[in-house]
Design a protein around this motif. Structure first.
Motif, PDB file in Angstrom:
ATOM      1  N   GLY A 112     -18.788 -21.502  96.409  1.00  0.00           N
ATOM      2  CA  GLY A 112     -18.934 -23.118  96.456  1.00  0.00           C
ATOM      3  C   GLY A 112     -20.298 -23.789  96.097  1.00  0.00           C
ATOM      4  O   GLY A 112     -20.404 -24.813  96.585  1.00  0.00           O
ATOM      5  N   GLY A 113     -21.186 -23.091  95.854  1.00  0.00           N
ATOM      6  CA  GLY A 113     -22.452 -23.365  95.504  1.00  0.00           C
ATOM      7  C   GLY A 113     -22.904 -23.826  94.133  1.00  0.00           C
ATOM      8  O   GLY A 113     -22.217 -23.863  93.162  1.00  0.00           O
ATOM      9  N   LYS A 114     -24.020 -24.223  94.017  1.00  0.00           N
ATOM     10  CA  LYS A 114     -24.834 -24.469  92.538  1.00  0.00           C
ATOM     11  C   LYS A 114     -25.999 -23.373  92.275  1.00  0.00           C
ATOM     12  O   LYS A 114     -26.690 -23.170  93.374  1.00  0.00           O
ATOM     13  CB  LYS A 114     -25.328 -25.920  92.550  1.00  0.00           C
ATOM     14  N   CYS A 115     -26.179 -23.274  91.116  1.00  0.00           N
ATOM     15  CA  CYS A 115     -27.243 -22.274  90.825  1.00  0.00           C
ATOM     16  C   CYS A 115     -27.844 -22.456  89.552  1.00  0.00           C
ATOM     17  O   CYS A 115     -27.437 -22.019  88.640  1.00  0.00           O
ATOM     18  CB  CYS A 115     -26.789 -20.785  90.932  1.00  0.00           C
ATOM     19  N   GLN A 116     -28.871 -23.373  89.559  1.00  0.00           N
ATOM     20  CA  GLN A 116     -29.536 -23.986  88.402  1.00  0.00           C
ATOM     21  C   GLN A 116     -30.606 -23.210  87.850  1.00  0.00           C
ATOM     22  O   GLN A 116     -31.550 -22.639  88.726  1.00  0.00           O
ATOM     23  CB  GLN A 116     -29.856 -25.441  88.502  1.00  0.00           C
ATOM     24  N   LYS A 117     -30.881 -23.081  86.483  1.00  0.00           N
ATOM     25  CA  LYS A 117     -32.197 -22.566  85.902  1.00  0.00           C
ATOM     26  C   LYS A 117     -33.143 -23.335  86.446  1.00  0.00           C
ATOM     27  O   LYS A 117     -33.050 -24.339  86.518  1.00  0.00           O
ATOM     28  CB  LYS A 117     -31.965 -22.193  84.678  1.00  0.00           C
ATOM     29  N   HIS A 118     -34.395 -22.857  86.976  1.00  0.00           N
ATOM     30  CA  HIS A 118     -35.611 -23.533  87.311  1.00  0.00           C
ATOM     31  C   HIS A 118     -36.503 -23.450  86.694  1.00  0.00           C
ATOM     32  O   HIS A 118     -37.142 -22.250  86.404  1.00  0.00           O
ATOM     33  CB  HIS A 118     -35.788 -23.345  88.999  1.00  0.00           C
ATOM     34  N   VAL A 119     -36.868 -24.508  85.857  1.00  0.00           N
ATOM     35  CA  VAL A 119     -38.346 -24.080  84.822  1.00  0.00           C
ATOM     36  C   VAL A 119     -39.120 -25.314  85.053  1.00  0.00           C
ATOM     37  O   VAL A 119     -38.867 -26.633  85.215  1.00  0.00           O
ATOM     38  CB  VAL A 119     -37.633 -24.193  83.382  1.00  0.00           C
ATOM     39  N   CYS A 120     -40.303 -25.030  85.567  1.00  0.00           N
ATOM     40  CA  CYS A 120     -41.585 -26.025  85.838  1.00  0.00           C
ATOM     41  C   CYS A 120     -42.489 -26.290  84.593  1.00  0.00           C
ATOM     42  O   CYS A 120     -42.796 -25.014  84.210  1.00  0.00           O
ATOM     43  CB  CYS A 120     -42.351 -25.544  87.011  1.00  0.00           C
ATOM     44  N   PRO A 121     -42.411 -27.274  84.006  1.00  0.00           N
ATOM     45  CA  PRO A 121     -43.253 -27.399  82.732  1.00  0.00           C
ATOM     46  C   PRO A 121     -44.742 -27.449  83.066  1.00  0.00           C
ATOM     47  O   PRO A 121     -45.529 -27.440  81.932  1.00  0.00           O
ATOM     48  CB  PRO A 121     -42.678 -28.372  82.171  1.00  0.00           C
ATOM     49  N   VAL A 122     -45.092 -27.685  84.132  1.00  0.00           N
ATOM     50  CA  VAL A 122     -46.467 -28.054  84.694  1.00  0.00           C
ATOM     51  C   VAL A 122     -47.184 -26.558  85.342  1.00  0.00           C
ATOM     52  O   VAL A 122     -48.394 -26.326  84.832  1.00  0.00           O
ATOM     53  CB  VAL A 122     -46.708 -28.913  85.612  1.00  0.00           C
ATOM     54  N   GLU A 123     -46.376 -25.693  85.889  1.00  0.00           N
ATOM     55  CA  GLU A 123     -47.341 -24.668  86.673  1.00  0.00           C
ATOM     56  C   GLU A 123     -46.311 -23.551  86.237  1.00  0.00           C
ATOM     57  O   GLU A 123     -45.076 -23.274  86.179  1.00  0.00           O
ATOM     58  CB  GLU A 123     -47.080 -24.895  88.152  1.00  0.00           C
ATOM     59  N   ARG A 124     -47.038 -22.304  85.971  1.00  0.00           N
ATOM     60  CA  ARG A 124     -46.497 -20.858  86.027  1.00  0.00           C
ATOM     61  C   ARG A 124     -45.990 -20.540  87.176  1.00  0.00           C
ATOM     62  O   ARG A 124     -46.546 -20.690  88.294  1.00  0.00           O
ATOM     63  CB  ARG A 124     -47.459 -20.150  85.359  1.00  0.00           C
ATOM     64  N   GLY A 125     -44.948 -19.580  87.310  1.00  0.00           N
ATOM     65  CA  GLY A 125     -44.887 -18.632  88.323  1.00  0.00           C
ATOM     66  C   GLY A 125     -43.407 -19.024  89.196  1.00  0.00           C
ATOM     67  O   GLY A 125     -43.201 -18.530  90.162  1.00  0.00           O
ATOM     68  N   ASP A 126     -42.869 -20.235  88.932  1.00  0.00           N
ATOM     69  CA  ASP A 126     -41.946 -20.905  89.731  1.00  0.00           C
ATOM     70  C   ASP A 126     -40.566 -19.766  89.842  1.00  0.00           C
ATOM     71  O   ASP A 126     -40.472 -19.185  88.634  1.00  0.00           O
ATOM     72  CB  ASP A 126     -41.388 -22.086  89.575  1.00  0.00           C
ATOM     73  N   PRO A 127     -39.921 -19.554  91.056  1.00  0.00           N
ATOM     74  CA  PRO A 127     -38.595 -18.839  90.742  1.00  0.00           C
ATOM     75  C   PRO A 127     -37.737 -18.961  89.784  1.00  0.00           C
ATOM     76  O   PRO A 127     -37.867 -20.181  89.398  1.00  0.00           O
ATOM     77  CB  PRO A 127     -38.123 -18.883  92.173  1.00  0.00           C
ATOM     78  N   ASP A 128     -36.838 -18.239  89.403  1.00  0.00           N
ATOM     79  CA  ASP A 128     -35.955 -18.438  88.233  1.00  0.00           C
ATOM     80  C   ASP A 128     -34.755 -19.582  88.481  1.00  0.00           C
ATOM     81  O   ASP A 128     -34.539 -20.283  87.461  1.00  0.00           O
ATOM     82  CB  ASP A 128     -35.184 -17.128  87.694  1.00  0.00           C
ATOM     83  N   ARG A 129     -34.322 -19.433  89.565  1.00  0.00           N
ATOM     84  CA  ARG A 129     -32.990 -20.210  90.131  1.00  0.00           C
ATOM     85  C   ARG A 129     -33.341 -21.044  91.236  1.00  0.00           C
ATOM     86  O   ARG A 129     -33.927 -20.433  92.404  1.00  0.00           O
ATOM     87  CB  ARG A 129     -31.927 -19.107  90.070  1.00  0.00           C
ATOM     88  N   LEU A 130     -32.765 -22.363  91.073  1.00  0.00           N
ATOM     89  CA  LEU A 130     -32.681 -23.145  92.301  1.00  0.00           C
ATOM     90  C   LEU A 130     -31.210 -23.056  92.977  1.00  0.00           C
ATOM     91  O   LEU A 130     -30.514 -23.443  91.886  1.00  0.00           O
ATOM     92  CB  LEU A 130     -33.128 -24.499  92.081  1.00  0.00           C
TER      93      LEU A 130
END
Length: 93
Positions: free
Chosen positions: A19-37
């Motif tokens: 019942g959740g959400k799992c979105q691709k997480h891309v930060c255009p400003v900083e490197r290294g953020d985790p793949d999914r929120l």
């Protein structure tokens, strides 16, 4: 051999099945953020880094993970299907 994209697809399907959400997480400003929120009912938000079996997060990823954790976030790294299931069990406790 299991590919990172297979593990990521499994994560998305498991979170959605709960019942959740799992979105691709891309930060255009900083490197290294985790793949999914991800978010689950009664659990809230958490971030997931997906790696193929035997791989670990790189330097920039580890730094960003520490920053998220210091800010109060929950960050997980998964490398196979079993780790996805264990991580979801942990966040739901």
């Amino acid at each position: 051999m299991t590919h990172e994209s297979d593990i990521e697809a499994y994560l998305v399907s498991r979170v959605k099945a709960l019942g959740g959400k799992c979105q691709k997480h891309v930060c255009p400003v900083e490197r290294g953020d985790p793949d999914r929120l991800c978010a689950l009912p009664r659990v809230g938000l958490f971030l997931v880094e997906v790696k193929r079996p035997g791989e670990e997060p790189g330097f920039h990823q580890k730094r960003r993970h520490r920053e998220w954790i210091a800010a109060g976030g929950r960050v997980f790294t998964v490398t196979d299907y079993d780790e996805v299931d264990k991580m979801l069990t942990e966040v739901m406790l």
